[in-house]
Design a protein around this motif. Structure first.
Motif, PDB file in Angstrom:
ATOM      1  N   LEU A 294       0.836  -1.210   0.000  1.00  0.00           N
ATOM      2  CA  LEU A 294       0.000   0.000   0.000  1.00  0.00           C
ATOM      3  C   LEU A 294       0.868   1.257   0.000  1.00  0.00           C
ATOM      4  O   LEU A 294       0.593   2.218  -0.735  1.00  0.00           O
ATOM      5  CB  LEU A 294      -0.918  -0.011   1.219  1.00  0.00           C
ATOM      6  CG  LEU A 294      -2.015  -1.098   1.237  1.00  0.00           C
ATOM      7  CD1 LEU A 294      -2.745  -1.103   2.575  1.00  0.00           C
ATOM      8  CD2 LEU A 294      -2.999  -0.898   0.092  1.00  0.00           C
ATOM      9  N   GLN A 295       1.918   1.255   0.818  1.00  0.00           N
ATOM     10  CA  GLN A 295       2.807   2.422   0.844  1.00  0.00           C
ATOM     11  C   GLN A 295       3.488   2.621  -0.502  1.00  0.00           C
ATOM     12  O   GLN A 295       3.643   3.753  -0.973  1.00  0.00           O
ATOM     13  CB  GLN A 295       3.853   2.235   1.944  1.00  0.00           C
ATOM     14  CG  GLN A 295       3.277   2.275   3.354  1.00  0.00           C
ATOM     15  CD  GLN A 295       4.307   1.939   4.413  1.00  0.00           C
ATOM     16  OE1 GLN A 295       5.384   1.437   4.093  1.00  0.00           O
ATOM     17  NE2 GLN A 295       3.980   2.200   5.671  1.00  0.00           N
TER      18      GLN A 295
ATOM     19  N   ASN B  24       0.842   3.993  -3.045  1.00  0.00           N
ATOM     20  CA  ASN B  24       0.405   5.353  -2.711  1.00  0.00           C
ATOM     21  C   ASN B  24       1.514   6.374  -2.925  1.00  0.00           C
ATOM     22  O   ASN B  24       1.249   7.528  -3.275  1.00  0.00           O
ATOM     23  CB  ASN B  24      -0.063   5.399  -1.253  1.00  0.00           C
ATOM     24  CG  ASN B  24      -1.361   4.651  -1.038  1.00  0.00           C
ATOM     25  OD1 ASN B  24      -2.171   4.517  -1.971  1.00  0.00           O
ATOM     26  ND2 ASN B  24      -1.588   4.151   0.178  1.00  0.00           N
TER      27      ASN B  24
ATOM     28  N   SER C 276      -9.761   1.684   4.263  1.00  0.00           N
ATOM     29  CA  SER C 276      -9.256   3.057   4.330  1.00  0.00           C
ATOM     30  C   SER C 276      -8.409   3.420   3.120  1.00  0.00           C
ATOM     31  O   SER C 276      -7.904   4.534   3.034  1.00  0.00           O
ATOM     32  CB  SER C 276      -8.446   3.241   5.612  1.00  0.00           C
ATOM     33  OG  SER C 276      -7.356   2.345   5.638  1.00  0.00           O
ATOM     34  N   HIS C 277      -8.209   2.477   2.194  1.00  0.00           N
ATOM     35  CA  HIS C 277      -7.468   2.735   0.952  1.00  0.00           C
ATOM     36  C   HIS C 277      -8.261   2.155  -0.220  1.00  0.00           C
ATOM     37  O   HIS C 277      -7.787   1.282  -0.937  1.00  0.00           O
ATOM     38  CB  HIS C 277      -6.070   2.108   1.002  1.00  0.00           C
ATOM     39  CG  HIS C 277      -5.185   2.659   2.071  1.00  0.00           C
ATOM     40  ND1 HIS C 277      -5.227   2.202   3.365  1.00  0.00           N
ATOM     41  CD2 HIS C 277      -4.226   3.635   2.054  1.00  0.00           C
ATOM     42  CE1 HIS C 277      -4.334   2.861   4.097  1.00  0.00           C
ATOM     43  NE2 HIS C 277      -3.716   3.735   3.319  1.00  0.00           N
TER      44      HIS C 277
ATOM     45  N   THR D  15      -6.712   2.286  -3.811  1.00  0.00           N
ATOM     46  CA  THR D  15      -5.577   1.367  -3.983  1.00  0.00           C
ATOM     47  C   THR D  15      -6.009  -0.088  -3.891  1.00  0.00           C
ATOM     48  O   THR D  15      -5.526  -0.937  -4.646  1.00  0.00           O
ATOM     49  CB  THR D  15      -4.505   1.657  -2.917  1.00  0.00           C
ATOM     50  OG1 THR D  15      -4.148   3.042  -2.974  1.00  0.00           O
ATOM     51  CG2 THR D  15      -3.273   0.809  -3.158  1.00  0.00           C
ATOM     52  N   SER D  16      -6.916  -0.412  -2.981  1.00  0.00           N
ATOM     53  CA  SER D  16      -7.332  -1.804  -2.815  1.00  0.00           C
ATOM     54  C   SER D  16      -8.011  -2.344  -4.058  1.00  0.00           C
ATOM     55  O   SER D  16      -7.950  -3.549  -4.330  1.00  0.00           O
ATOM     56  CB  SER D  16      -8.266  -1.933  -1.611  1.00  0.00           C
ATOM     57  OG  SER D  16      -9.465  -1.197  -1.826  1.00  0.00           O
TER      58      SER D  16
END
Length: 633
Positions: free
Chosen positions: A463-464, A467, A500-501, A504-505
């Motif tokens: 995720l990082q 993002n 919460s993402h 991205t998910s």
């Protein structure tokens, strides 16, 4: 005190006394020369008459012949005639003055005055000092020559003695190398002859003893269920290899019976014994072509065998045959996973503990790969040798430090209507920056219950990465372990963090191993459902290895199935694989699941799979994995 130190001490004393004697002679000679210098000065002074009792005039006249360190003339009545030069205080500035102690002083009284002088000692000392220096140099040089010569001779003698001692120390280990008599010359020659004679007689006696003992031990150390030799025989054999003087090589194979405890609990001990007996029969059949005459049951569920004088590549044929026989046996009983195999190479100087640790790691990796699979670890990377405790510490440290980097490998779409993705491969590294074997890290994390923490780290890092790098567009596949995916706690955590993402998910496809997901269909279905809630997708890896694959994917309904690479290998010439892939593609299209072929390494394989209408292709022929270095912050 030994001979060497005693000789050195005596030599040091002799040369020390010799050097002192030379110094004493030169010192006496110098004292004699000093007395002559004072006498010469006194005679010269008595011959002087015309100096008018003037101290300065007297000094100038005497200075033509003598060198003074101190000169003082004091007139009794007229102080203007007084004269002083130098200092009466002693000066030891020169090294020679420190070596030789001499004082050339003289005091003389006149009717109207008094003269006190100290002559320079340089002219007297210099000759003696030069002689002493030459003598000392020659003496020290001779001493060093003798000492070096003695040290060389003693080193040669010690080397011969050490060789004899080392050879004797190896006798209890039954090492019978020929005695190198060339290293035992001179006074040591009788020792060499005695060692060689003892070696020959002892070797003959022990060989006869071993032959008789092996016949008795083989009958006494045999497992009644399988007919294999026991753990004791295995330990003796591996110790013999590790301590052998002869250069040996080969492979060690460990086979672990996967379902023994389950069969014992559900069907009883008799069924368990039959299960072990059938595995032993499979091992014998697979090893029949390799000239193996002894097998070992090293624990209740573990078997072992050695294949001598063979490379890992050649020995892999044994594992392939064994897997085939195990798969055949699996069709006759309920569990489709019969046994897993690990293979490691060995040499005569291999460390026993490290070899067994590496073999155990290979089996652990095989257990995570699917039913009846095998794994080969060809060499030590430094971490496999240190055992489970080290792996636990290493993985904990790796998780805390987030010691991973990603490689990516694209999947080639076979038509423009299919939206495929790039698979991310996590590669782990230690504190020194050295890569850790990925399969070993994953296997050991599951063994120590750290797989959930490891998978969490991978998800967070993914995720990082996405993002922080807008240039990384498209969808990405993320590998997580099946054991994590089946745990409700992990699934809840994953759902919350992906919620919460959302953006991205929606770009993530979680890849999970099929054999692990088959253990709990209900939990697998829940995992797929929760991922769909947050917009993510699920892909099943290594599809087609299990015998319940069709039932599994009908109930779980993942978004993507990735065929095991064994179906791509040689599919252009394998009609059985073609039939299986066609059937999978046909069923998948009806229920809306995409099919990806993996392990594509040849053009013929690619063309054949494209004709069979798979949705995507992945493999070295399509693209090799590459590190995300240019975009990864």
């Amino acid at each position: 005190m030994g001979l060497s130190k005693s000789f050195q001490l005596v030599l040091f004393v002799i040369f020390g006394l010799l050097l002192y004697r030379i110094y004493d002679l030169e010192n006496k000679e110098m004292q004699l020369q000093g007395s002559l210098a004072i006498q010469n000065y006194s005679q010269h002074l008595n011959q002087m008459t015309e100096w008018n009792e003037d101290g300065e005039a007297l000094y100038k006249e005497l200075s033509k012949t003598f060198t003074f360190k101190f000169f003082q003339y004091i007139h009794s009545n007229d102080s203007e005639l007084n004269y002083t030069f130098g200092s009466l205080a002693k000066s030891d500035d020169e090294f020679e003055d420190k070596i030789f102690k001499i004082e050339l002083s003289d005091t003389k009284s006149f009717p109207d005055g008094r003269l006190q002088v100290r002559l320079s000692t340089q002219s007297v000392i210099s000759t003696s000092f030069v002689n002493l220096e030459k003598a000392a140099t020659l003496t020290i040089f001779a001493y060093l020559i003798i000492m070096i010569s003695f040290a060389v001779l003693m080193a040669i003698h010690r080397r011969g003695i050490k060789y004899a001692c080392d050879y004797i120390e190896q006798v209890p280990n039954l090492s019978f190398q020929a005695v190198e008599t060339s290293r035992l010359r001179g006074s040591l020659k009788p020792i060499g002859l005695a060692l060689e004679k003892s070696r020959m007689e002892l070797k003959t006696s022990i060989d006869n003893f071993h032959k008789e003992n092996n016949l008795l031990a083989k009958a006494a150390n045999q497992d009644p269920v399988t007919g294999f030799s026991t753990r004791r025989r295995f330990n003796e054999h591996i110790k013999k290899i590790s301590q052998s003087d002869k250069q040996q090589f080969g492979v060690l194979a460990i086979i672990k019976a996967a379902e023994l405890s389950s069969i014992n609990q559900l069907q009883g001990r008799e069924a368990g014994d039959e299960y072990l007996s059938q595995i032993a029969a499979c091992i014998r059949r697979a090893a029949a072509k390799f000239g193996i005459n002894e097998y070992y049951r090293v624990s209740s569920s573990d078997f072992a065998l050695f294949i001598q004088d063979i490379t890992v590549k050649e020995a892999e044929k044994f594992l392939i045959l064994l897997k085939g026989y195990l798969d055949e046996y699996a069709q006759t009983i309920e569990p489709d996973s019969i046994a897993h195999s690990g293979m490691v190479p060995f040499e005569s100087n291999s460390d026993t503990h490290a070899l067994l640790t590496l073999a155990d790691t290979a089996v652990s990796i095989a257990q995570t790969s699917g039913p009846n699979r095998y794994h080969i670890l060809e060499k030590f990377s430094g971490n496999e040798q240190l055992g489970d405790d080290h792996w636990k510490v290493t993985i904990n440290e790796l998780i805390n430090r987030k010691g991973l980097k990603f490689f990516q490998q694209p999947i080639l779409p076979c038509n423009n209507h299919v939206d495929v993705y790039r698979e991310l491969y996590a590669r782990f590294f230690n504190t020194e920056g050295s890569n850790l074997p990925t399969a070993s890290v994953i296997a050991m994390s599951e063994r120590h219950g750290l797989n959930v923490d490891l998978d969490k780290m991978i998800v967070v890092h993914t995720l990082q990465l996405l993002n922080a790098n807008p240039s990384l567009t498209g969808n990405f596949g993320v590998n997580i372990s099946a054991s994590s995916a089946l745990q409700e706690v992990f699934v809840s955590w994953l759902r919350d963090i992906l919620s919460s993402h959302r953006t991205t998910s929606a770009r993530l496809i979680f890849e999970v191993n099929e054999s692990g997901m088959q253990k709990n269909v209900t939990a697998s279905r829940r995992f797929v459902h929760e991922m769909h809630k947050v917009g993510a997708k699920v892909a099943i890896q290594q599809f087609g290895l299990g015998f319940s694959s069709f039932k599994f994917f009908r109930e779980v309904k993942p978004d993507v199935i990735k065929l095991d690479s064994s179906y791509s290998e040689g599919i252009d010439q394998d009609n059985n694989n073609k039939f299986f892939v066609r059937m999978i593609v046909d069923i998948s299209r009806r229920i809306g699941i995409k099919v990806i072929a993996t392990g594509v390494e040849r053009q013929d394989e690619k063309l054949t799979l494209e004709k069979m209408l798979v949705d995507g292709l992945q493999g070295y022929y399509i693209a090799r994995p590459e590190i995300i270095a240019k975009t990864d912050k």
